[in-house]
Design a protein around this motif. Structure first.
Motif, PDB file in Angstrom:
ATOM      1  N   GLU A  19       0.828  -1.199   0.000  1.00  0.00           N
ATOM      2  CA  GLU A  19       0.000   0.000   0.000  1.00  0.00           C
ATOM      3  C   GLU A  19       0.868   1.257   0.000  1.00  0.00           C
ATOM      4  O   GLU A  19       0.403   2.345  -0.363  1.00  0.00           O
ATOM      5  N   LYS A  20       2.136   1.072   0.364  1.00  0.00           N
ATOM      6  CA  LYS A  20       3.051   2.196   0.495  1.00  0.00           C
ATOM      7  C   LYS A  20       4.139   2.137  -0.565  1.00  0.00           C
ATOM      8  O   LYS A  20       4.576   1.052  -0.967  1.00  0.00           O
ATOM      9  N   THR A  21       4.601   3.296  -0.978  1.00  0.00           N
ATOM     10  CA  THR A  21       5.655   3.380  -1.991  1.00  0.00           C
ATOM     11  C   THR A  21       6.895   2.621  -1.551  1.00  0.00           C
ATOM     12  O   THR A  21       7.550   1.942  -2.359  1.00  0.00           O
ATOM     13  N   GLU A  22       7.235   2.717  -0.254  1.00  0.00           N
ATOM     14  CA  GLU A  22       8.414   2.027   0.245  1.00  0.00           C
ATOM     15  C   GLU A  22       8.300   0.511   0.073  1.00  0.00           C
ATOM     16  O   GLU A  22       9.301  -0.167  -0.167  1.00  0.00           O
ATOM     17  N   GLY A  23       7.075  -0.008   0.205  1.00  0.00           N
ATOM     18  CA  GLY A  23       6.869  -1.442   0.023  1.00  0.00           C
ATOM     19  C   GLY A  23       7.106  -1.875  -1.402  1.00  0.00           C
ATOM     20  O   GLY A  23       7.691  -2.936  -1.667  1.00  0.00           O
ATOM     21  N   VAL A  24       6.645  -1.065  -2.350  1.00  0.00           N
ATOM     22  CA  VAL A  24       6.875  -1.361  -3.760  1.00  0.00           C
ATOM     23  C   VAL A  24       8.368  -1.292  -4.062  1.00  0.00           C
ATOM     24  O   VAL A  24       8.931  -2.173  -4.732  1.00  0.00           O
ATOM     25  N   GLU A  25       9.036  -0.248  -3.548  1.00  0.00           N
ATOM     26  CA  GLU A  25      10.470  -0.083  -3.771  1.00  0.00           C
ATOM     27  C   GLU A  25      11.251  -1.279  -3.225  1.00  0.00           C
ATOM     28  O   GLU A  25      12.170  -1.788  -3.883  1.00  0.00           O
ATOM     29  N   LYS A  26      10.898  -1.717  -2.031  1.00  0.00           N
ATOM     30  CA  LYS A  26      11.594  -2.845  -1.405  1.00  0.00           C
ATOM     31  C   LYS A  26      11.418  -4.114  -2.232  1.00  0.00           C
ATOM     32  O   LYS A  26      12.369  -4.891  -2.423  1.00  0.00           O
ATOM     33  N   PHE A  29     -19.384   7.058   0.869  1.00  0.00           N
ATOM     34  CA  PHE A  29     -17.943   7.277   0.680  1.00  0.00           C
ATOM     35  C   PHE A  29     -17.703   8.696   0.182  1.00  0.00           C
ATOM     36  O   PHE A  29     -17.445   8.937  -0.998  1.00  0.00           O
ATOM     37  N   THR A  30     -17.787   9.645   1.109  1.00  0.00           N
ATOM     38  CA  THR A  30     -17.671  11.055   0.759  1.00  0.00           C
ATOM     39  C   THR A  30     -16.268  11.616   0.962  1.00  0.00           C
ATOM     40  O   THR A  30     -15.978  12.741   0.556  1.00  0.00           O
ATOM     41  N   ASP A  31     -15.397  10.825   1.579  1.00  0.00           N
ATOM     42  CA  ASP A  31     -14.037  11.281   1.869  1.00  0.00           C
ATOM     43  C   ASP A  31     -13.078  10.737   0.812  1.00  0.00           C
ATOM     44  O   ASP A  31     -12.810   9.532   0.772  1.00  0.00           O
ATOM     45  N   PRO A  32     -12.526  11.580  -0.067  1.00  0.00           N
ATOM     46  CA  PRO A  32     -11.616  11.100  -1.105  1.00  0.00           C
ATOM     47  C   PRO A  32     -10.396  10.381  -0.542  1.00  0.00           C
ATOM     48  O   PRO A  32      -9.899   9.430  -1.155  1.00  0.00           O
ATOM     49  N   ALA A  33      -9.917  10.808   0.624  1.00  0.00           N
ATOM     50  CA  ALA A  33      -8.735  10.179   1.212  1.00  0.00           C
ATOM     51  C   ALA A  33      -8.997   8.707   1.530  1.00  0.00           C
ATOM     52  O   ALA A  33      -8.121   7.855   1.345  1.00  0.00           O
ATOM     53  N   GLU A  34     -10.205   8.398   2.003  1.00  0.00           N
ATOM     54  CA  GLU A  34     -10.554   7.016   2.322  1.00  0.00           C
ATOM     55  C   GLU A  34     -10.558   6.163   1.060  1.00  0.00           C
ATOM     56  O   GLU A  34     -10.033   5.039   1.040  1.00  0.00           O
ATOM     57  N   VAL A  35     -11.139   6.689   0.003  1.00  0.00           N
ATOM     58  CA  VAL A  35     -11.188   5.956  -1.270  1.00  0.00           C
ATOM     59  C   VAL A  35      -9.780   5.777  -1.831  1.00  0.00           C
ATOM     60  O   VAL A  35      -9.413   4.695  -2.309  1.00  0.00           O
ATOM     61  N   ASN A  36      -8.988   6.845  -1.753  1.00  0.00           N
ATOM     62  CA  ASN A  36      -7.628   6.776  -2.281  1.00  0.00           C
ATOM     63  C   ASN A  36      -6.770   5.762  -1.550  1.00  0.00           C
ATOM     64  O   ASN A  36      -5.913   5.103  -2.162  1.00  0.00           O
ATOM     65  N   ARG A  37      -6.981   5.616  -0.240  1.00  0.00           N
ATOM     66  CA  ARG A  37      -6.220   4.612   0.513  1.00  0.00           C
ATOM     67  C   ARG A  37      -6.529   3.213  -0.013  1.00  0.00           C
ATOM     68  O   ARG A  37      -5.634   2.375  -0.131  1.00  0.00           O
ATOM     69  N   TYR A  38      -7.794   2.965  -0.303  1.00  0.00           N
ATOM     70  CA  TYR A  38      -8.163   1.652  -0.833  1.00  0.00           C
ATOM     71  C   TYR A  38      -7.545   1.436  -2.210  1.00  0.00           C
ATOM     72  O   TYR A  38      -6.967   0.379  -2.492  1.00  0.00           O
ATOM     73  N   LEU A  39      -7.675   2.427  -3.079  1.00  0.00           N
ATOM     74  CA  LEU A  39      -7.177   2.290  -4.446  1.00  0.00           C
ATOM     75  C   LEU A  39      -5.657   2.214  -4.497  1.00  0.00           C
ATOM     76  O   LEU A  39      -5.095   1.642  -5.436  1.00  0.00           O
ATOM     77  N   SER A  40      -4.980   2.763  -3.501  1.00  0.00           N
ATOM     78  CA  SER A  40      -3.519   2.718  -3.476  1.00  0.00           C
ATOM     79  C   SER A  40      -3.015   1.283  -3.487  1.00  0.00           C
ATOM     80  O   SER A  40      -2.155   0.912  -4.294  1.00  0.00           O
ATOM     81  N   LEU A  41      -3.528   0.449  -2.590  1.00  0.00           N
ATOM     82  CA  LEU A  41      -3.109  -0.954  -2.529  1.00  0.00           C
ATOM     83  C   LEU A  41      -3.655  -1.750  -3.701  1.00  0.00           C
ATOM     84  O   LEU A  41      -2.938  -2.543  -4.315  1.00  0.00           O
ATOM     85  N   ASN A  42      -4.906  -1.556  -4.022  1.00  0.00           N
ATOM     86  CA  ASN A  42      -5.598  -2.445  -4.943  1.00  0.00           C
ATOM     87  C   ASN A  42      -5.480  -2.086  -6.415  1.00  0.00           C
ATOM     88  O   ASN A  42      -5.778  -2.909  -7.279  1.00  0.00           O
ATOM     89  N   VAL A  43      -5.056  -0.850  -6.709  1.00  0.00           N
ATOM     90  CA  VAL A  43      -4.920  -0.432  -8.109  1.00  0.00           C
ATOM     91  C   VAL A  43      -3.561   0.225  -8.359  1.00  0.00           C
ATOM     92  O   VAL A  43      -2.749  -0.278  -9.126  1.00  0.00           O
ATOM     93  N   VAL A  69     -18.813  -1.346  -3.356  1.00  0.00           N
ATOM     94  CA  VAL A  69     -18.386  -0.386  -4.367  1.00  0.00           C
ATOM     95  C   VAL A  69     -16.859  -0.297  -4.478  1.00  0.00           C
ATOM     96  O   VAL A  69     -16.324  -0.201  -5.582  1.00  0.00           O
ATOM     97  N   LEU A  70     -16.142  -0.342  -3.372  1.00  0.00           N
ATOM     98  CA  LEU A  70     -14.687  -0.256  -3.436  1.00  0.00           C
ATOM     99  C   LEU A  70     -14.092  -1.483  -4.122  1.00  0.00           C
ATOM    100  O   LEU A  70     -13.254  -1.365  -5.025  1.00  0.00           O
ATOM    101  N   TYR A  71     -14.518  -2.653  -3.697  1.00  0.00           N
ATOM    102  CA  TYR A  71     -13.964  -3.896  -4.244  1.00  0.00           C
ATOM    103  C   TYR A  71     -14.276  -4.022  -5.737  1.00  0.00           C
ATOM    104  O   TYR A  71     -13.391  -4.347  -6.537  1.00  0.00           O
ATOM    105  N   CYS A  72     -15.510  -3.775  -6.117  1.00  0.00           N
ATOM    106  CA  CYS A  72     -15.892  -3.879  -7.527  1.00  0.00           C
ATOM    107  C   CYS A  72     -15.128  -2.870  -8.380  1.00  0.00           C
ATOM    108  O   CYS A  72     -14.658  -3.200  -9.479  1.00  0.00           O
ATOM    109  N   THR A  73     -14.980  -1.664  -7.871  1.00  0.00           N
ATOM    110  CA  THR A  73     -14.250  -0.631  -8.602  1.00  0.00           C
ATOM    111  C   THR A  73     -12.792  -1.020  -8.793  1.00  0.00           C
ATOM    112  O   THR A  73     -12.234  -0.898  -9.888  1.00  0.00           O
ATOM    113  N   GLY A  74     -12.181  -1.501  -7.721  1.00  0.00           N
ATOM    114  CA  GLY A  74     -10.776  -1.904  -7.807  1.00  0.00           C
ATOM    115  C   GLY A  74     -10.558  -3.043  -8.779  1.00  0.00           C
ATOM    116  O   GLY A  74      -9.616  -3.017  -9.583  1.00  0.00           O
ATOM    117  N   LYS A  75     -11.422  -4.049  -8.738  1.00  0.00           N
ATOM    118  CA  LYS A  75     -11.252  -5.200  -9.625  1.00  0.00           C
ATOM    119  C   LYS A  75     -11.508  -4.830 -11.081  1.00  0.00           C
ATOM    120  O   LYS A  75     -10.811  -5.301 -11.992  1.00  0.00           O
TER     121      LYS A  75
END
Length: 269
Positions: A80-87, A122-136, A176-182
Motif C-alpha cells: 500500500e506504500k511506496t516504500e513497500g513497492v520499492e523494497k 464514501f464522501t471522503d476522497p482520502a478514504e477511497v484513495n487509501r483503498y485504491l492505493s493498494l488495490n490499483v 463499491v470499493l472492491y468492484c471498482t478496484g477489480k
C-alpha cells in the motif's frame, strides 16, 4: 521449458513472484507453483507478515524436499506504500535471472474494503484513495517496475497474472470499493496486453473461495441478500477450495492458450 506430448510439463527455470503470499490463495499458489518450477528457480513471496511468510517458505521447502533445489525468498513489504513497492522491486532486481526461461508475476495482494456501506457513504476522497492505493495504483506501479527490470529478450517468457473476480464484471451492492478496484485492474491489464504483445497477460477470477475474505463477506456485507447468499454457499458447501481453483490456474499457465489480456473465470474452464 520441457514439453511432453504437445503440452508444457513445467514452467522451466523460472523467477516467480507472488504478492499476498502469506496465507489463503497466495499460500496455495506458492505451493502449487513450486512443483512446476525447475531446479535453481526462484520463488519470491511478498506480504506484510514476516512470520506467516516464513511459514509458507518452510511449507514450500518441505513439499519439495529431496526433489529440487529451489530458492525461496521472502519479502516483508506493505504494497500500500511506496516504500513497500520499492523494497519488492529491489529484491527482484537482486535476483540473478540472466538464464531464466520464465518470468512470472502474480498480482494476488488485495483487500475487500468496507463492504458494510453503500456507495453514497464514501464522501471522503482520502478514504477511497487509501483503498485504491493498494488495490490499483501499487499494482500498476509494481508491474511496470518489474517488467522494466526484466525487459524482453530471446528465450525469456514474461507472464503477468492479475487475480481478478466476478466483481470486475458484475456490480455487487455494498461492495463499491472492491468492484471498482477489480474492474480497474482488469482494464489496466487489458491495456498492458495491447501495449506489450510479447508479455502474456491474464486476469483470472478464481471463483468464491473458502478464505478469510469470504468470512468477512458473510459477516459484514451491508446488502442483506448478498450476505445471505454467501452464507448459503458456505453452509451448503458451495465454496471452492484454494487448491481446486489454483489447479485450474496452473493448467491455464501450462497450456498457455488463453488470449493475452483475457478475463478467464474458474467456471469457464
Amino acid at each position: 521449458m520441457e514439453i511432453i506430448s504437445g503440452e508444457r510439463k513445467d514452467l522451466g527455470r523460472a523467477l516467480c513472484i507472488i504478492t499476498g503470499a502469506s496465507k489463503g490463495y497466495g499460500r496455495t499458489l506458492a505451493l502449487q507453483l513450486s512443483c512446476l518450477m525447475k531446479p535453481r528457480s526462484v520463488l519470491m513471496l511478498v506480504a506484510r507478515s514476516a512470520d506467516q511468510l516464513n511459514k509458507v517458505k518452510e511449507d514450500v521447502r518441505a513439499l519439495n524436499d529431496g526433489h529440487k533445489k529451489l530458492d525461496v525468498r521472502c519479502v516483508q513489504a506493505d504494497l500500500e506504500k511506496t516504500e513497500g513497492v520499492e523494497k519488492t522491486v529491489q529484491a527482484i532486481k537482486d535476483t540473478s535471472s540472466s538464464d531464466m526461461d520464465h518470468f512470472l508475476l502474480i498480482n494476488n495482494a488485495a483487500s475487500l474494503g468496507d463492504v458494510s456501506r453503500s456507495a453514497l457513504t464514501f464522501t471522503d476522497p482520502a478514504e477511497v484513495n487509501r483503498y485504491l492505493s493498494l488495490n490499483v495504483s501499487c499494482v500498476l506501479s509494481l508491474t511496470a517496475r518489474v517488467l522494466q527490470a526484466f525487459p524482453h529478450r530471446a528465450g525469456l517468457q514474461r507472464t503477468v497474472v492479475n487475480i481478478s473476480s466476478l466483481c470486475a464484471l458484475k456490480p455487487f451492492p455494498s461492495w463499491v470499493l472492491y468492484c471498482t478496484g477489480k474492474a480497474a485492474r482488469d482494464m489496466m491489464f487489458r491495456v498492458l496486453a495491447e501495449e506489450e504483445p510479447d508479455v502474456r497477460v491474464l486476469s483470472y477470477a478464481p471463483g468464491p473461495l473458502d478464505t478469510d475474505m469470504q468470512l468477512q463477506a458473510r459477516r459484514f456485507s451491508g446488502d442483506l441478500k448478498l450476505r445471505q447468499s454467501f452464507s448459503t454457499m458456505f453452509s451448503e458447501g458451495q465454496l471452492l477450495s484454494c487448491e481446486e481453483s489454483g489447479a485450474k490456474l496452473m493448467k491455464l499457465l501450462l497450456d498457455d492458450e488463453y488470449r493475452s489480456g483475457a478475463h478467464v473465470d474458474f467456471y469457464e474452464l
